[in-house]
Design a protein around this motif. Structure first.
Motif, short mmCIF file in Angstrom:
data_model
loop_
_atom_site.label_atom_id
_atom_site.label_comp_id
_atom_site.label_asym_id
_atom_site.label_seq_id
_atom_site.Cartn_x
_atom_site.Cartn_y
_atom_site.Cartn_z
N GLN A 1 0.83 -1.21 0.00
CA GLN A 1 0.00 0.00 0.00
C GLN A 1 0.86 1.26 0.00
O GLN A 1 0.61 2.21 -0.74
CB GLN A 1 -0.94 0.01 1.21
N GLY A 2 1.89 1.26 0.84
CA GLY A 2 2.77 2.42 0.89
C GLY A 2 3.49 2.65 -0.43
O GLY A 2 3.66 3.79 -0.86
N VAL A 3 3.89 1.54 -1.07
CA VAL A 3 4.55 1.67 -2.37
C VAL A 3 3.60 2.26 -3.40
O VAL A 3 3.96 3.15 -4.18
CB VAL A 3 5.07 0.29 -2.85
N VAL A 4 2.36 1.78 -3.41
CA VAL A 4 1.37 2.27 -4.37
C VAL A 4 1.09 3.75 -4.13
O VAL A 4 1.03 4.56 -5.08
CB VAL A 4 0.07 1.45 -4.27
N TYR A 5 0.91 4.12 -2.87
CA TYR A 5 0.64 5.52 -2.56
C TYR A 5 1.81 6.41 -2.99
O TYR A 5 1.62 7.47 -3.57
CB TYR A 5 0.38 5.69 -1.07
N GLY A 6 3.02 5.96 -2.70
CA GLY A 6 4.19 6.75 -3.08
C GLY A 6 4.32 6.88 -4.58
O GLY A 6 4.60 7.98 -5.10
N ALA A 7 4.11 5.77 -5.31
CA ALA A 7 4.20 5.81 -6.77
C ALA A 7 3.12 6.72 -7.35
O ALA A 7 3.38 7.48 -8.30
CB ALA A 7 4.08 4.41 -7.33
N ALA A 8 1.92 6.64 -6.78
CA ALA A 8 0.82 7.47 -7.28
C ALA A 8 1.13 8.95 -7.10
O ALA A 8 0.89 9.77 -7.99
CB ALA A 8 -0.48 7.10 -6.57
N LEU A 9 1.67 9.29 -5.93
CA LEU A 9 2.00 10.69 -5.67
C LEU A 9 3.08 11.19 -6.64
O LEU A 9 3.02 12.31 -7.15
CB LEU A 9 2.48 10.86 -4.23
N MET A 10 4.09 10.34 -6.92
CA MET A 10 5.14 10.73 -7.85
C MET A 10 4.57 10.98 -9.24
O MET A 10 4.90 11.98 -9.90
CB MET A 10 6.22 9.64 -7.91
N LEU A 11 3.71 10.08 -9.70
CA LEU A 11 3.13 10.24 -11.04
C LEU A 11 2.25 11.48 -11.12
O LEU A 11 2.27 12.20 -12.12
CB LEU A 11 2.31 8.99 -11.39
N ILE A 12 1.49 11.72 -10.06
CA ILE A 12 0.62 12.90 -10.05
C ILE A 12 1.45 14.18 -10.04
O ILE A 12 1.16 15.14 -10.77
CB ILE A 12 -0.32 12.86 -8.82
N MET A 13 2.50 14.20 -9.24
CA MET A 13 3.35 15.39 -9.18
C MET A 13 4.00 15.69 -10.53
O MET A 13 4.23 16.83 -10.90
CB MET A 13 4.44 15.23 -8.11
N ILE A 14 4.31 14.64 -11.30
CA ILE A 14 4.94 14.82 -12.60
C ILE A 14 3.92 15.20 -13.67
O ILE A 14 4.11 16.15 -14.42
CB ILE A 14 5.69 13.53 -13.02
#
Length: 590
Positions: free
Chosen positions: A286-299
């Motif tokens: 879950q933490g990995v998914v949340y972190g990846a999602a935030l990175m993609l959104i920020m980009i």
């Protein structure tokens, strides 16, 4: 009116869709996911009230979630009180905590506020451990399960969570379309400009913080009964709560009603499905998914999915509706409005001094401003002109001296308090609220005296008509020319119904035609009985405008008088105008 109705219909549609999903879904696990979607959407909306609308990023909002959980469960355990009543008491405790936290913390700004909020969940975790409440289990009471929120049918929790989400949507919608909502968004976009338009930023942020604590506490209480069944400090005050809240809000888009809902609908099912399928092989997925999602959104979409789509739709509509607009022209030239006779003293400045770390910006400056006059303030760069405006406007407190407005001592009052007393302000660099339309920008000023949204809109429409911008009301400031931005800021100032306006270089960056338009507008403002004090470097224009001039040099008043008299003063020529001015004007020095 139609837009307001559409907003409420959209909320009704969301609730109806939630009811349909609750009835259609069959498996118990899917009901759990649905409950989580509703609860995290509500938690994201609660956080959005203070961080999305007001722009005060809170990293410790789980403190209210945890208060809701602990107070509700402890009341069941210690007193046998039903959680339905316990939630009400939990909300009261959360609001009290918000006030006690906000009073010192809102003295900080920006990232310092966010970092300070991190301390409060940690404090509560330590307190709960110290009190011996490391684990508090909800007692099973099978005789009256509904009375103690212990349903066996999962659809009951779905509907309960949906009810919390619906109530939070309604609360957010009421805030968004209210006077408070407009003021919060103005504070978020530009706090100094909001203060100058009469917004008490501290009170607005405190109100938002207290309101945001209400749904957060309710979500915490329901979450414990529907999902966890055991309250621990880590589970309700830990980083997982705030990280999930941040993810659903940031992915969906903050500062809007629909962002947290979109984020929860996307992120919660994805993370839950991954956790249930590969979580045993990949712990912490879950933490990995949340972190990846935030990175993609920020980009790809830094403002969130909602704002990305909204921007695409708006830009396409703007391209489709692009058409030439008539140029703004000055009505009647210089003689459009006759000079109004000056009246009694409106503003008194007595021996004002202000220093910054040894640099004396103002030194014993004193003068009077008379009603219905245009007073020009001139001087070389660094003479203290903007510092003087900031003292008069309340952004700075003088070291010595006093300022009186209409006989009342106003030294040290906040800009919002001065605005309510009739002192308006524009800025050297136009300060807009970029995400608000032109009309909404002006409405922020109108709210000083108009409490109802409809009344504020009417005042703003009239102010825009005064400056010739009524056809740009629905545009955003980013699409305006420099002249139109200056006129919009003037309209926003006029919407506060000022007796005195401070104009800081309103002609800066304008073409010669734009200067003519702005001069005509300033004359029109004075013709309506408003006093004007203006800082300006364009001397030829100022000579056409001003009744009197005050010259500052190195923080001191160098000269004061009629324009013709001041511009012939040898000291003014030496300090500011220079010999070229004499040659151009063809006048000998006295």
């Amino acid at each position: 009116m139609a837009a307001r109705a559409q907003g409420w219909l959209a909320i009704a549609g969301v609730v109806a869709a939630g009811v349909v999903l609750t009835l259609v879904v069959q498996e118990r696990y899917h009901h759990r996911v649905l409950t989580l979607v509703f609860l995290w959407a509500a938690m994201g909306l609660a956080w959005n009230i203070i961080s999305g609308y007001a722009g005060q990023i809170s990293f410790g909002h789980q403190v209210f979630f945890g208060i809701g959980a602990y107070v509700t469960v402890l009341l069941v355990v210690k007193t046998g009180l039903t959680p339905w009543i316990g939630m009400g008491l939990a909300v009261a405790v959360a609001v009290l905590a918000a006030v006690l936290i906000g009073l010192p913390t809102f003295r900080l700004g920006g990232i310092y506020f966010g970092l300070a909020t991190l301390a409060y969940p940690l404090i509560f975790r330590i307190v709960m451990d110290w009190l011996g409440y490391q684990e508090v289990a909800i007692p099973m009471i099978r005789e009256r399960p509904g009375w103690f929120m212990q349903f066996t049918e999962p659809r009951s929790f779905d509907l309960l969570a949906l009810g919390v989400l619906a109530a939070t949507l309604v609360l957010s919608r009421l805030i968004e379309t209210s006077r408070l909502g407009y003021r919060l968004r103005a504070v978020k976009e530009n706090e100094q400009a909001a203060e100058a338009m009469g917004v008490d930023a501290f009170r607005a942020k405190m109100a938002a913080y207290a309101l945001s604590a209400v749904p957060a506490a309710v979500v915490g209480a329901v979450y414990i009964h529907a999902i966890l069944f055991i309250v621990t400090p880590d589970a309700v005050f830990g980083l997982l709560v705030i990280s999930q809240t941040l993810v659903v809000a940031l992915v969906g888009g903050i500062g809007t009603l629909w962002g947290p809902l979109i984020g929860a609908a996307v992120m919660v099912p994805v993370s839950e499905v991954l956790d249930s399928t590969v979580g045993d092989r990949l712990p912490g997925i879950q933490g990995v998914v949340y972190g990846a999602a935030l990175m993609l959104i920020m980009i790809g979409a830094p403002d969130g999915l909602y704002w990305r789509v909204h921007q695409l739709i708006r830009s396409r509509a703007a391209r489709g509706a692009a058409a030439s607009r008539p140029a703004i022209v000055a009505a009647g030239g210089d003689a459009a409005v006759a000079s109004a006779p000056a009246g009694g003293v409106l503003l008194e400045v007595r021996d004002v001094s202000k220093a910054f770390i040894g640099l004396q910006a103002l030194s014993d400056v004193g003068f009077d401003v008379h009603e219905r006059e245009i007073l020009g303030v001139i001087g070389p760069n660094g003479a203290g002109k903007t510092t003087l405006f900031n003292v008069l406007n309340g952004f700075l407190v003088p070291d010595r001296g006093e300022v009186r407005l209409r006989g009342e001592r106003v030294t040290g009052l906040r800009p919002s308090a001065l605005c309510r007393r009739g002192l308006g302000r524009t800025f050297q660099v136009v300060r807009t609220f970029p995400r608000l339309s032109v009309l909404e920008n002006v409405m922020v000023g109108a709210f000083v005296h108009a409490r109802a949204v409809g009344r504020a809109r009417a005042v703003a429409v009239a102010a825009l008509a005064q400056v010739g911008l009524e056809d740009r009301a629905d545009d955003v400031p980013g699409g305006l020319t420099t002249l139109e931005l200056r006129l919009m800021e003037l309209a926003r100032c006029l919407a506060t119904s000022p007796r005195l306006v401070l104009l800081d270089e309103p002609l800066a960056g304008l073409s010669s035609d734009g200067v003519d338009v702005m001069i005509a507008m300033i004359r029109r403002v004075r013709g309506r009985g408003v006093t004007v004090v203006i800082i300006e470097h364009t001397m030829q224009a100022l000579l056409r405008l001003a009744d009197r001039l005050i010259v500052l040099d190195q923080g001191r008043r160098l000269a004061e008088g009629a324009p013709a008299e001041v511009t012939r003063n040898p000291a003014v020529i030496e300090a500011y105008l220079g010999k070229r001015w004499l040659a151009r004007m063809g006048k000998p020095a006295c």
